[in-house]
Design a protein around this motif. Structure first.
Motif, short mmCIF file in Angstrom:
data_model
loop_
_atom_site.label_atom_id
_atom_site.label_comp_id
_atom_site.label_asym_id
_atom_site.label_seq_id
_atom_site.Cartn_x
_atom_site.Cartn_y
_atom_site.Cartn_z
N GLU A 187 0.81 -1.22 0.00
CA GLU A 187 0.00 0.00 0.00
C GLU A 187 0.84 1.27 0.00
OE1 GLU A 187 -3.64 -1.08 2.83
OE2 GLU A 187 -1.67 -1.47 3.72
N TYR A 188 1.89 1.27 0.82
CA TYR A 188 2.63 2.51 1.03
C TYR A 188 4.14 2.27 1.03
CZ TYR A 188 -1.93 3.59 3.15
OH TYR A 188 -3.26 3.73 3.39
N LYS A 189 4.85 3.37 0.82
CA LYS A 189 6.30 3.38 1.02
C LYS A 189 6.60 4.61 1.87
CE LYS A 189 10.74 4.03 -1.32
NZ LYS A 189 11.42 4.22 -2.63
N ILE A 190 7.12 4.35 3.07
CA ILE A 190 7.47 5.43 3.99
C ILE A 190 8.97 5.38 4.23
CG2 ILE A 190 7.15 6.40 6.29
CD1 ILE A 190 4.37 5.17 6.34
N ASP A 211 -7.74 7.70 5.10
CA ASP A 211 -6.66 6.78 5.47
C ASP A 211 -6.94 6.16 6.83
OD1 ASP A 211 -4.78 7.06 3.26
OD2 ASP A 211 -4.58 9.13 3.95
N TYR A 260 6.71 9.97 1.64
CA TYR A 260 5.57 9.04 1.62
C TYR A 260 5.07 8.84 0.19
CZ TYR A 260 0.55 7.93 2.10
OH TYR A 260 -0.68 7.38 1.97
N GLU A 261 4.87 7.58 -0.17
CA GLU A 261 4.28 7.26 -1.47
C GLU A 261 3.09 6.33 -1.24
OE1 GLU A 261 7.01 5.90 -4.46
OE2 GLU A 261 8.66 7.08 -3.61
N ASP A 262 2.00 6.62 -1.95
CA ASP A 262 0.77 5.84 -1.81
C ASP A 262 0.59 4.97 -3.05
OD1 ASP A 262 -1.73 4.82 -1.40
OD2 ASP A 262 -2.61 6.71 -0.73
N TYR A 263 0.63 3.64 -2.86
CA TYR A 263 0.49 2.72 -3.98
C TYR A 263 -0.94 2.22 -4.16
CZ TYR A 263 5.59 2.36 -3.65
OH TYR A 263 6.94 2.63 -3.62
N THR A 264 -1.83 2.62 -3.29
CA THR A 264 -3.19 2.10 -3.34
C THR A 264 -3.91 2.60 -4.57
OG1 THR A 264 -4.00 3.93 -1.98
CG2 THR A 264 -3.38 1.88 -0.85
N LEU A 319 -1.40 3.70 9.43
CA LEU A 319 -0.33 4.58 8.97
C LEU A 319 0.69 4.83 10.07
CD1 LEU A 319 -1.76 7.49 6.74
CD2 LEU A 319 0.00 5.81 6.15
N ASN A 360 -8.48 4.42 -4.41
CA ASN A 360 -8.67 5.02 -3.11
C ASN A 360 -9.59 6.24 -3.18
OD1 ASN A 360 -6.87 6.56 -4.51
ND2 ASN A 360 -5.62 7.09 -2.72
#
Length: 292
Positions: A17-20, A124, A68-72, A129, A75
């Motif tokens: 879902e995410y890359k933090i 979110d 922060y990158e959102d891969y969802t 998160l 959404n």
């Protein structure tokens, strides 16, 4: 373990879902000065971020960067405002009755009117998160502390070497001081003999002059205190605790004693050693500024 105030730590937490990514670096500072740069999405977590990092960091100017990158996908959700659609239809029907014309509004047309159908981002899951962000923060902080400890070991080794050298300078001053009095007494006796020729001068007079001179140049108290400060500094370094502020104070006291020794000195060799002491103490103070 002794820690330097300079350090670096980085961590990435990647899921489907995410890359933090979290990156932190620091330089010396009297207090903890934490600067955070992060997406607005994470502003809600700022207080929690600061509380978490205070468990790992006591002093230093720390810059924290959070990306922060959102891969969802999907959404976004479609929201239907039923009340507004009903209000539109009420007015259309009223207009139809009032003007005697057919109400030909179809569903497809109604859906195009403002705010009847809207696209909204799915909220979110803040708890999820924070779980991902806090994991990345903790791992980056651990690496940050490890880099500080590694640098702290180098600082400790360097400072202990400087303290050893300072002790050799104090040893020289303590050994040399009695010799100065003996040399002064001999010069005084030679001068008296030269001036008075065969006339004898009382031993008590010479002893009194030597005593007065000894009081002026005596640095016993200063060397004792200086040796004590060196000993305390070494013990603090070996304790491995957060001692930066305390060592800075001790270094100031060492500098005070070295200044007094230099001001009392009438001997070139002792003056040279006192200057060397001041130089070394200044180096110690500079290094201490980098200790947490």
């Amino acid at each position: 373990m002794l820690k330097s105030m300079t350090g670096f730590g980085r961590c990435e937490n990647v899921t489907d879902e995410y890359k933090i990514s979290v990156e932190m670096k620091a330089v010396n500072h009297r207090y903890l000065d934490l600067s955070i740069k992060m997406p607005k999405k994470f502003n809600y977590f700022e207080a929690s971020i600061r509380t978490l990092l205070k468990k790992y960091i006591q002093r230093g100017k720390v810059d924290l960067f959070i990306n922060y990158e959102d891969y969802t996908e999907g959404n976004m959700c479609l929201k239907y405002n039923r009340a507004l659609a009903a209000e539109y239809m009420e007015y259309f029907n009223r207009m139809s009755d009032e003007f005697g014309i057919q109400n030909d509004v179809k569903v497809s047309a109604l859906a195009k009117f403002p705010e009847v159908l809207t696209m909204e981002q799915v909220p979110d899951d803040e708890e999820h998160l924070w779980e991902l962000l806090s994991e990345a923060l903790k791992e980056a902080a651990v690496k940050f502390v490890e880099s500080r400890e590694m640098e702290g070991e180098h600082l400790k080794k360097d400072l202990l070497g400087k303290l050893d050298y300072m002790e050799t300078l104090v040893d020289f001053i303590e050994e040399r001081s009695p010799q100065i009095l003996t040399e002064y007494r001999n010069r005084l006796e030679d001068k008296v003999k030269e001036l008075l020729s065969n006339t004898a001068m009382e031993e008590s007079r010479i002893a009194a002059e030597v005593t007065i001179y000894a009081d002026k140049i005596c640095v016993d108290e200063e060397t004792v205190r200086l040796r004590s400060h060196i000993h305390n500094t070494r013990n603090e370094l070996l304790s491995g605790e957060s001692v930066g502020r305390k060592l800075d104070f001790i270094a100031q006291e060492m500098n005070r004693e070295a200044n007094t020794i230099l001001s009392k000195s009438t001997d070139l060799s002792i003056s040279d050693k006192a200057i060397a002491l001041k130089t070394e103490i200044e180096k110690v103070r500079e290094q201490i500024q980098n200790i947490e």
